[in-house]
Design a protein around this motif. Structure first.
Motif, PDB file in Angstrom:
ATOM      1  N   ALA A  43       0.832  -1.206   0.000  1.00 18.87           N
ATOM      2  CA  ALA A  43       0.000   0.000   0.000  1.00 18.87           C
ATOM      3  C   ALA A  43       0.861   1.248   0.000  1.00 18.87           C
ATOM      4  O   ALA A  43       0.590   2.220  -0.712  1.00 18.87           O
ATOM      5  N   PHE A  44       1.942   1.208   0.792  1.00 24.39           N
ATOM      6  CA  PHE A  44       2.839   2.362   0.905  1.00 24.39           C
ATOM      7  C   PHE A  44       3.476   2.699  -0.446  1.00 24.39           C
ATOM      8  O   PHE A  44       3.481   3.841  -0.890  1.00 24.39           O
ATOM      9  N   GLU A  45       3.989   1.650  -1.115  1.00 23.82           N
ATOM     10  CA  GLU A  45       4.658   1.893  -2.397  1.00 23.82           C
ATOM     11  C   GLU A  45       3.653   2.356  -3.458  1.00 23.82           C
ATOM     12  O   GLU A  45       3.946   3.256  -4.236  1.00 23.82           O
ATOM     13  N   LEU A  46       2.480   1.736  -3.480  1.00 23.66           N
ATOM     14  CA  LEU A  46       1.485   2.137  -4.479  1.00 23.66           C
ATOM     15  C   LEU A  46       1.051   3.580  -4.257  1.00 23.66           C
ATOM     16  O   LEU A  46       0.917   4.354  -5.211  1.00 23.66           O
ATOM     17  N   ALA A  47       0.834   3.944  -2.991  1.00 26.28           N
ATOM     18  CA  ALA A  47       0.435   5.322  -2.690  1.00 26.28           C
ATOM     19  C   ALA A  47       1.551   6.280  -3.106  1.00 26.28           C
ATOM     20  O   ALA A  47       1.292   7.352  -3.648  1.00 26.28           O
ATOM     21  N   ASN A  48       2.799   5.879  -2.868  1.00 26.90           N
ATOM     22  CA  ASN A  48       3.932   6.718  -3.273  1.00 26.90           C
ATOM     23  C   ASN A  48       4.030   6.856  -4.783  1.00 26.90           C
ATOM     24  O   ASN A  48       4.527   7.843  -5.287  1.00 26.90           O
ATOM     25  N   MET A  49       3.611   5.809  -5.497  1.00 27.72           N
ATOM     26  CA  MET A  49       3.645   5.900  -6.955  1.00 27.72           C
ATOM     27  C   MET A  49       2.457   6.699  -7.476  1.00 27.72           C
ATOM     28  O   MET A  49       2.306   6.874  -8.678  1.00 27.72           O
ATOM     29  N   GLY A  50       1.589   7.121  -6.578  1.00 29.68           N
ATOM     30  CA  GLY A  50       0.517   8.013  -6.975  1.00 29.68           C
ATOM     31  C   GLY A  50      -0.832   7.370  -7.179  1.00 29.68           C
ATOM     32  O   GLY A  50      -1.709   7.952  -7.804  1.00 29.68           O
ATOM     33  N   HIS A  51      -1.022   6.160  -6.657  1.00 29.36           N
ATOM     34  CA  HIS A  51      -2.314   5.510  -6.869  1.00 29.36           C
ATOM     35  C   HIS A  51      -3.110   5.447  -5.578  1.00 29.36           C
ATOM     36  O   HIS A  51      -2.560   5.182  -4.516  1.00 29.36           O
ATOM     37  N   PRO A  52      -4.418   5.664  -5.683  1.00 30.32           N
ATOM     38  CA  PRO A  52      -5.248   5.459  -4.501  1.00 30.32           C
ATOM     39  C   PRO A  52      -5.307   3.983  -4.117  1.00 30.32           C
ATOM     40  O   PRO A  52      -5.368   3.117  -4.998  1.00 30.32           O
ATOM     41  N   VAL A  53      -5.270   3.708  -2.837  1.00 26.85           N
ATOM     42  CA  VAL A  53      -5.242   2.336  -2.359  1.00 26.85           C
ATOM     43  C   VAL A  53      -6.274   2.164  -1.256  1.00 26.85           C
ATOM     44  O   VAL A  53      -6.423   3.042  -0.412  1.00 26.85           O
ATOM     45  N   THR A  54      -6.985   1.059  -1.293  1.00 31.67           N
ATOM     46  CA  THR A  54      -7.857   0.716  -0.181  1.00 31.67           C
ATOM     47  C   THR A  54      -7.241  -0.480   0.520  1.00 31.67           C
ATOM     48  O   THR A  54      -6.957  -1.497  -0.108  1.00 31.67           O
ATOM     49  N   LEU A  55      -7.000  -0.343   1.821  1.00 34.81           N
ATOM     50  CA  LEU A  55      -6.380  -1.415   2.593  1.00 34.81           C
ATOM     51  C   LEU A  55      -7.447  -2.032   3.489  1.00 34.81           C
ATOM     52  O   LEU A  55      -8.074  -1.341   4.293  1.00 34.81           O
ATOM     53  N   VAL A  56      -7.662  -3.334   3.310  1.00 32.87           N
ATOM     54  CA  VAL A  56      -8.701  -4.020   4.068  1.00 32.87           C
ATOM     55  C   VAL A  56      -8.038  -4.919   5.102  1.00 32.87           C
ATOM     56  O   VAL A  56      -7.206  -5.749   4.762  1.00 32.87           O
ATOM     57  N   GLU A  57      -8.370  -4.735   6.361  1.00 34.44           N
ATOM     58  CA  GLU A  57      -7.774  -5.546   7.435  1.00 34.44           C
ATOM     59  C   GLU A  57      -8.904  -6.141   8.258  1.00 34.44           C
ATOM     60  O   GLU A  57      -9.835  -5.447   8.637  1.00 34.44           O
TER      61      GLU A  57
ATOM     62  N   LEU B  58      -1.451   8.109   7.239  1.00 32.95           N
ATOM     63  CA  LEU B  58      -1.502   9.553   6.993  1.00 32.95           C
ATOM     64  C   LEU B  58      -1.480   9.906   5.508  1.00 32.95           C
ATOM     65  O   LEU B  58      -1.702  11.036   5.142  1.00 32.95           O
ATOM     66  N   ASN B  59      -1.178   8.943   4.664  1.00 33.35           N
ATOM     67  CA  ASN B  59      -1.124   9.254   3.240  1.00 33.35           C
ATOM     68  C   ASN B  59      -2.531   9.548   2.727  1.00 33.35           C
ATOM     69  O   ASN B  59      -3.454   8.765   2.964  1.00 33.35           O
ATOM     70  N   PRO B  60      -2.701  10.683   2.050  1.00 37.50           N
ATOM     71  CA  PRO B  60      -4.060  11.045   1.602  1.00 37.50           C
ATOM     72  C   PRO B  60      -4.625  10.078   0.572  1.00 37.50           C
ATOM     73  O   PRO B  60      -5.819  10.061   0.327  1.00 37.50           O
ATOM     74  N   ARG B  61      -3.764   9.266  -0.033  1.00 36.23           N
ATOM     75  CA  ARG B  61      -4.259   8.381  -1.085  1.00 36.23           C
ATOM     76  C   ARG B  61      -4.782   7.056  -0.535  1.00 36.23           C
ATOM     77  O   ARG B  61      -5.293   6.242  -1.270  1.00 36.23           O
ATOM     78  N   THR B  62      -4.557   6.801   0.721  1.00 30.08           N
ATOM     79  CA  THR B  62      -4.985   5.502   1.237  1.00 30.08           C
ATOM     80  C   THR B  62      -6.309   5.611   1.973  1.00 30.08           C
ATOM     81  O   THR B  62      -6.622   6.623   2.598  1.00 30.08           O
ATOM     82  N   ARG B  63      -7.069   4.545   1.856  1.00 35.96           N
ATOM     83  CA  ARG B  63      -8.305   4.443   2.607  1.00 35.96           C
ATOM     84  C   ARG B  63      -8.185   3.152   3.396  1.00 35.96           C
ATOM     85  O   ARG B  63      -7.950   2.096   2.824  1.00 35.96           O
ATOM     86  N   ILE B  64      -8.302   3.239   4.709  1.00 37.01           N
ATOM     87  CA  ILE B  64      -8.057   2.057   5.530  1.00 37.01           C
ATOM     88  C   ILE B  64      -9.359   1.569   6.140  1.00 37.01           C
ATOM     89  O   ILE B  64     -10.103   2.339   6.747  1.00 37.01           O
ATOM     90  N   LEU B  65      -9.663   0.327   5.903  1.00 36.10           N
ATOM     91  CA  LEU B  65     -10.879  -0.257   6.440  1.00 36.10           C
ATOM     92  C   LEU B  65     -10.473  -1.382   7.388  1.00 36.10           C
ATOM     93  O   LEU B  65     -10.065  -2.450   6.954  1.00 36.10           O
ATOM     94  N   THR B  66     -10.519  -1.112   8.692  1.00 34.40           N
ATOM     95  CA  THR B  66     -10.175  -2.168   9.644  1.00 34.40           C
ATOM     96  C   THR B  66     -11.439  -2.914  10.035  1.00 34.40           C
ATOM     97  O   THR B  66     -12.558  -2.472   9.738  1.00 34.40           O
TER      98      THR B  66
END
Lengths: 556, 721
Positions: B170-184, B219-227
């Protein structure tokens, strides 16, 4: 510097940093009239978010953080800080178990008193320099090819430099790959063609990187393209030239076990599939020139130097097999039936010197074969490290030997069997079921039977607790991997660091195992330690992500 | 019910074929009479002209073709030269540049399959070359333009699993400029790194490794975290997935271009397992339990490493002697244990035993089978443990008994077969890894296969370790097999790079070789849906039909043609290798002297390549062979075989990749293998000799085997006469 906008943070982290040391530094600083803040669990989400809010509110311009250092926390948190507050100048200092609190305090004081504000502006400017979006990949083995493909598919221009005549590296020489016993070149070949045909990849072969200059994101690289003496654009790979060439030389690609002509194509699936002349042996009879229908032969070809501008460099230079010549006790080099595992791979391969027949140097079928593990590895005299791949490789080769000689007697002498990988243990069990004998105990020496010319292996079986002698048709030494020389002149303040063994040294073992100490220089595969194909391919993709993430950093 | 007629695929417009016969220097011309082939070709129906060329693949050769397209108005091109595996792409690109559909090129392989293998029989080789050209022309007459599939890409990734590998991806994808949804699935991120204490590679606390990652990703604005969330359903295909995610509060549908699975692992549970009756004894811990015990002990010392003191058990008593048992749950046969090696337990034991010996002054003994440490610095750690006084013994654990507060251990020393007895204060079971509990559920949701060991199956163990058989779904970390933190992080970035290959593009270009199903003739039997190796054929309800109709999800189709191979009515077909074109090739191939010929269907990836390899190696075989290329042996339908025998074929051969694993399309070869006995029976019923029909497995390097096979078939053919 405007002292009111500078801030010093000491991370208090019970269980990691010595609390006494943290408080010690705080005391020293207080004595010099410098205020600092001790924060508990600085890297946790809750604390760090609050901290970031505070920085934005109070408009700090410089920050000195003593904690886990750049390697652990800094890379992650540093990016976040830069994003939240772009002008901020952040310095990281590692507070490890061995670091001296006085020394750290001295650094902080020097930083606090001497850094003028203009310097933070300079750092800021340098960081926002535009990075060249092109990547140099050095080494065209399976790892280099995979990294080049992933980078090219990700939309980056890639220059792939390979020093030999063809892509493929060591994997192309293997007969089969473990644990599935897939034909190695059959799965690799199409991948190599894909690399050669990709619009974003420029392939330079045979070529070597000579000099690297410049700065991260803007490296200037000098590459020498060695002459092939055959025009790549004209040659069609028909192989006519080799038919008429009168000079026979040993094929380097077949480890000297097969004859080729001085002008030849490296191997049947070579990419690029073009002839080349081994100039040391050429007598310039010009027969090839006459027979070539496309006038592709050019005997006065010269090395060409090229200057490249690249943003990042990926080192995929690989490793080379340990040479057992120095391992005198096993008689490699003067007992002909003692061979290395790589030579065994060529021997059982259908395109190898014997057309895939498993025979001894005398020409008789090889029925009793012994594999000796850890040759050059896990050995204080040669290399202390474990080469990792050789156990599973020998088990694979034992099974291959049984496929060639169904009633063969195969023995593996080992130290520990290290089949730790997906499907590897199952392969080990399969070999045991097929009747491969595993003896715990590394043989002490090999001698040649004066009459039969068979190697006789002297060993001590640790499980049985007795000595033994085993005459075999072939003794295969499972040699480990040793670092290869890259021959690159790093005209920078420092080149990429190497470790005590000579492999490239990771910036940090767990989090940054693909990065070098130089910003923008990355590693993958066996050039930073022995590993198998699967791991190399995984790392190649990993590097592709790290490189793109590095080149993209400008967006923040 | 009246028999419905299949809508015939009509090739558009008038067919004008240009034939180019290549000399390939002397490679072809020295054996095959190129001029005669040219003349023969020019008289074939649909052919406007035929020319010869020294090297068709060279720049002038390609330029000539492009010129003829504009000047002579040809709309199909046949190149009689080398193997299509070598230069098909070259000529496709050439005609594309000339303004034709790239699928209007066909190659007749008169080099690898003719001149290079029949160099002693020039006359018959020329005859064969003529027929190969005629077969190619027949296929071209039935060709129709295929369009590359353009699939728009949703530029977002969904990462399932918030452990280190998921976080890294997720970190690398967000850094490459893509929105990411992380599901935990848990309420907090970090996975196993939060539970455990110290990393063995760098000796750093795992918290220090994972906390910065969690913070940076959060804290990355591109990530959306769903715990506390789970993936419930998945629809769509590469570039266009719709992922249904649910947590306690809500259900979300997230659109994504690709999915990264990073669901990790669980520890093997030894308690309650009949093989480890002593696991539930007092003072028997597992390695993760010891990890927390050590952490608690260190935290009581306020993090100071250098102070020594004794290890205190949770009840406060001092621990002086400790035994470790390796391979608990790993490397065992039987149902209750795993056969595989868990890869990291040796290192965990080395780390923990070194800490116990160095910092707590314990006497430590380790019962092991093999010590497996593979990284370049791991061997030094092993040596350090030995120097610290840890005793490593190759032994089999016999019996463990409770003896008051301590444990009594009997073991058999493997070296020289000695009996060992130990009294220890504590025993530690070095437990292996097992697939995460919910991977079975997730497997059904994502439709990605598991390997025998229960971990997710990669697309290829060597070259595609991060991909799955589903395009656009990638694997990171230990969900694919046991991995340590370093490797999990590396594969996390690797999966991110794979995702970037998709997400960096506005749209994806997939080739037009796909299956199509004619709804008129589909009888809804569902065979194709069952046999499709990728599960991309679905049965859709149609109002008036009882059984429904099959439908291909075109964007996800790989074009193997297994569906067309099994279809009883011919409703399922593959574009580019459709039934009419193959039938036309069969007819032409068996037009003359059918009884003396071997008709072979070879799969593109292994057997056709194997035949090419026989050519490259100049391995001679009788010229009675005619090869029809198909993408997979699974594409071969029984109608082709019957048709060949109807036309009087001497022998019919189907050749594919070695089962089970070599098939390019997972299981196409197995699909045909299942049908093989049935086809034999059918042949017998119809009065043909079933022994004249052969199935063989030829890999891409088995040139000699291919030669032998053809020689055997041919000699059988002659003897049979």
């Amino acid at each position: 510097m405007d002292r009111s906008s500078a801030r010093i943070v000491l991370c208090e982290c019970p269980g990691h940093h010595d609390t006494k040391k943290v408080h010690g530094i705080r005391g020293i600083l207080a004595g010099h009239g410098i205020d600092c803040q001790c924060i508990r669990d600085f890297c946790s989400l809750e604390v760090f978010s609050r901290f970031v809010e505070e920085i934005k509110l109070k408009k700090y311009s410089a920050l000195f953080i003593v904690g886990c250092g750049f390697e652990l926390a800094g890379d992650y948190l540093g990016k976040t800080l830069k994003m939240e507050s772009p002008g901020l100048d952040v310095t990281w200092e590692n507070l490890g178990a061995s670091s001296d609190d006085l020394e750290i305090a001295a650094k902080i004081i020097a930083w606090y008193n001497a850094v003028p504000i203009s310097k933070s502006e300079v750092t800021e400017k340098k960081h926002f320099d535009k990075k060249v979006p092109r990547v140099l990949v050095i080494g065209g083995g399976v790892g280099g090819c995979q990294a080049a493909l992933d980078l090219a598919e990700g939309g980056h221009e890639v220059v792939l430099v390979e020093k030999t005549l063809s892509l493929g590296g060591n994997m192309a020489k293997l007969d089969k790959t473990f644990p599935t016993l897939d034909c190695s070149i059959c799965i690799l070949g199409p991948r190599l063609v894909e690399v050669a045909n990709h619009g974003n990849i420029e392939l330079l072969t045979p070529a070597e990187v000579k000099v690297v200059r410049g700065s991260p994101g803007n490296y200037n690289v000098r590459v020498v393209v060695w002459p092939r003496f055959v025009d790549m654009t004209k040659c069609s790979g028909c192989g006519k030239c080799a038919d008429v060439c009168p000079i026979v030389i040993p094929s380097e690609w077949n480890l000297g076990m097969k004859p080729v002509k001085a002008i030849h194509i490296n191997f049947e699936q070579a990419v690029p599939l073009r002839s080349a002349i081994t100039k040391e042996f050429c007598v310039e009879c010009r027969l090839c020139e006459r027979v070539c229908e496309r006038d592709a032969v050019c005997l006065d070809d010269r090395p060409v130097e090229q200057e490249l501008e690249v943003g990042a460099i990926v080192m995929a230079t690989g490793a080379k097999p340990f040479s057992p010549v120095s391992y005198g006790a096993y008689g490699y080099g003067y007992i002909p039936a003692v061979i290395t595992n790589m030579e065994f791979e060529r021997l059982v391969c259908a395109t190898g010197p014997t057309g895939g027949r498993l025979i001894t140097p005398e020409g008789a079928p090889a029925r009793t074969i012994a594999f000796i593990q850890c040759v050059g590895s896990r050995n204080e005299r040669f290399n202390r490290y474990c080469s990792g791949y050789c156990c599973t490789a020998s088990i694979k080769e034992a099974i291959l030997a049984l496929e060639h000689e169904a009633y063969g007697h195969i023995t593996v002498f080992y130290n520990d069997i290290r089949t730790a990988g997906k499907g590897f243990e199952e392969l080990y069990q399969r070999a045991i079921e097929k009747g491969v004998r595993f003896i715990k105990g590394i043989p002490s020496r090999i001698e040649e039977d004066p009459y039969t010319k068979q190697p006789i292996i002297h060993y001590y079986d640790m499980n049985e607790g007795k000595r033994g002698k085993l005459p075999v048709d072939l003794a295969v030494l499972a040699v480990g991997l040793v670092p290869d020389e890259s021959g690159i002149d790093w005209e920078l303040s420092t080149g990429p660091e190497v470790d005590e063994h000579g492999f490239y040294k990771e910036r940090e073992k767990t989090l940054h195992s693909l990065k070098s100490n130089l910003e923008g220089v990355f590693f993958l595969g066996t050039c930073h330690g022995p590993r198998d194909i699967t791991q190399t391919v995984g790392e190649a993709s990993g590097v592709a992500a790290e490189v793109q993430s590095f080149l993209n950093e400008k967006e923040f | 019910m009246a028999k419905r007629k299949k809508r015939k695929l009509e090739p558009p417009g008038e067919v004008k074929i240009g034939v180019y016969v290549c000399h390939c220097g002397h490679n072809i011309a020295s054996v095959v009479d190129v001029e005669r082939v040219r003349e023969y070709a020019s008289r074939l129906p649909g052919v406007v002209f035929a020319r010869t060329n020294m090297f068709c693949c060279a720049e002038p050769g390609q330029a000539e073709i492009q010129e003829d397209i504009s000047r002579e108005g040809i709309n199909r091109v046949l190149v009689a030269a080398c193997s299509p595996r070598l230069h098909e792409t070259t000529f496709r690109n050439a005609v594309k540049a000339g303004g034709l559909n790239p699928h209007f090129v066909e190659m007749a392989n008169i080099r690898e399959h003719c001149s290079w293998v029949h160099w002693q029989e020039r006359e018959r080789a020329t005859e064969k070359a003529c027929e190969l050209v005629a077969m190619g022309v027949a296929k071209l007459r039935n060709a129709f333009p295929l369009e590359d599939r353009r699939v728009p890409v949703t530029r977002r990734a969904v990462v399932i699993g918030g452990g280190v590998s998921g976080l890294k991806a997720a970190f690398e994808l967000a850094n490459m400029g893509h929105p990411v949804t992380l599901v935990e699935k848990e309420s907090q991120l970090g996975g196993k790194a939060v539970e455990l204490w110290q990393n063995f590679d760098n000796g750093q606390p795992l918290r220090c490794l994972v906390e910065p990652m969690i913070t940076a990703v959060s804290l990355n604005p591109r990530t959306r975290i769903l715990t506390s969330s789970k993936v419930l359903n998945l629809k769509g295909f590469i570039g266009n997935f719709e992922v249904e995610i649910r947590n306690e509060k809500q259900s979300i549908v997230e659109k994504a271009g690709c999915i990264i699975v990073a669901t990790g692992y669980d520890f093997f549970p030894p308690r309650g397992n009949p093989r480890y009756p002593y696991a539930s004894l007092k003072r028997v811990l597992t390695t993760p339990e010891l990890e927390s015990l050590i952490r608690d002990n260190f935290e009581q010392r306020d993090g100071a490493y250098n102070e020594s003191g004794s290890l205190r058990y949770s009840d406060g008593s001092k621990i002086k002697t400790v035994a470790f048992a390796q391979c608990v749950g790993s490397r065992e046969s039987g149902d209750s244990c795993n056969r595989y090696c868990s890869r990291v337990c040796c290192l965990v034991t080395i780390k923990q035993s070194t800490i116990l010996a160095k910092h707590f002054g314990c006497n430590v003994v380790v019962f092991h089978r093999d010590i497996r440490v593979l990284q370049k610095w791991h061997e030094d750690m092993y040596q350090e443990a030995r120097r610290a006084g840890v005793v490593f013994i190759r032994a089999q654990l016999g019996d463990v008994r409770q003896d008051g507060d301590s444990l009594f251990i009997i073991a058999k020393n493997e070296v020289e077969n000695g009996r060992l007895e130990y009294h220890v204060d504590m025993m530690v079971l070095s437990v292996g890894m097992v697939p995460a509990r919910d991977s079975l559920e997730l497997k059904d949701v994502l439709k990605i296969p598991l390997s025998d060991d229960g971990f997710f199956l990669e697309s290829h163990p060597k070259l595609h370790p991060l991909e799955t058989s589903m395009d656009g779904i990638f694997l990171a970390g230990a969900c694919q097999g046991p991995k340590d933190f370093r490797e999990s992080i590396v594969t996390g970035s690797g999966a991110a790079a794979k995702a970037q290959c998709i997400l960096s593009k506005e749209e994806l270009l997939l080739d037009g070789l796909v299956a199509s199903i004619d709804t008129e003739t589909c009888i809804g039997c569902g065979l194709c849906a069952r046999e499709c190796p990728y599960g991309v054929i679905e049965m859709v309800k149609v109002e008036e039909e009882v059984k429904g109709k099959a439908r291909v999800i075109t964007a996800a189709c790989k074009g193997c043609g297994v569906c067309a191979g099994v279809c009883p009515t011919g409703a399922a077909d593959t574009l580019g290798f459709h039934e009419e074109s193959i039938m036309a090739q069969i007819e032409v191939a068996l037009e003359k002297n059918a009884g003396e010929k071997i008709l072979a269907f070879c799969c593109n990836w292994c057997s056709y390549a194997g035949a090419d390899f026989a050519g490259v190696s100049r391995l001679e075989y009788p010229p009675s062979l005619r090869i029809i290329r198909v993408m997979c042996s699974g594409r071969v339908n029984e109608r082709f075989i019957l048709k060949a025998f109807e036309l009087g074929a001497g022998r019919v051969l189907v050749a594919g990749c070695h089962p089970p694993g070599d098939c390019h399309y997972i299981s196409g070869n197995i699909s045909f293998k299942k049908r093989y006995p049935k086809i034999k029976k059918k042949l017998e019923k119809k009065g043909y000799n079933p022994d004249h029909f052969t199935l063989a497995w030829i890999s891409a390097t088995e040139g000699p085997q291919f030669q032998k096979l053809i020689q055997e078939l041919d000699s059988g053919l002659r003897k049979g006469k």
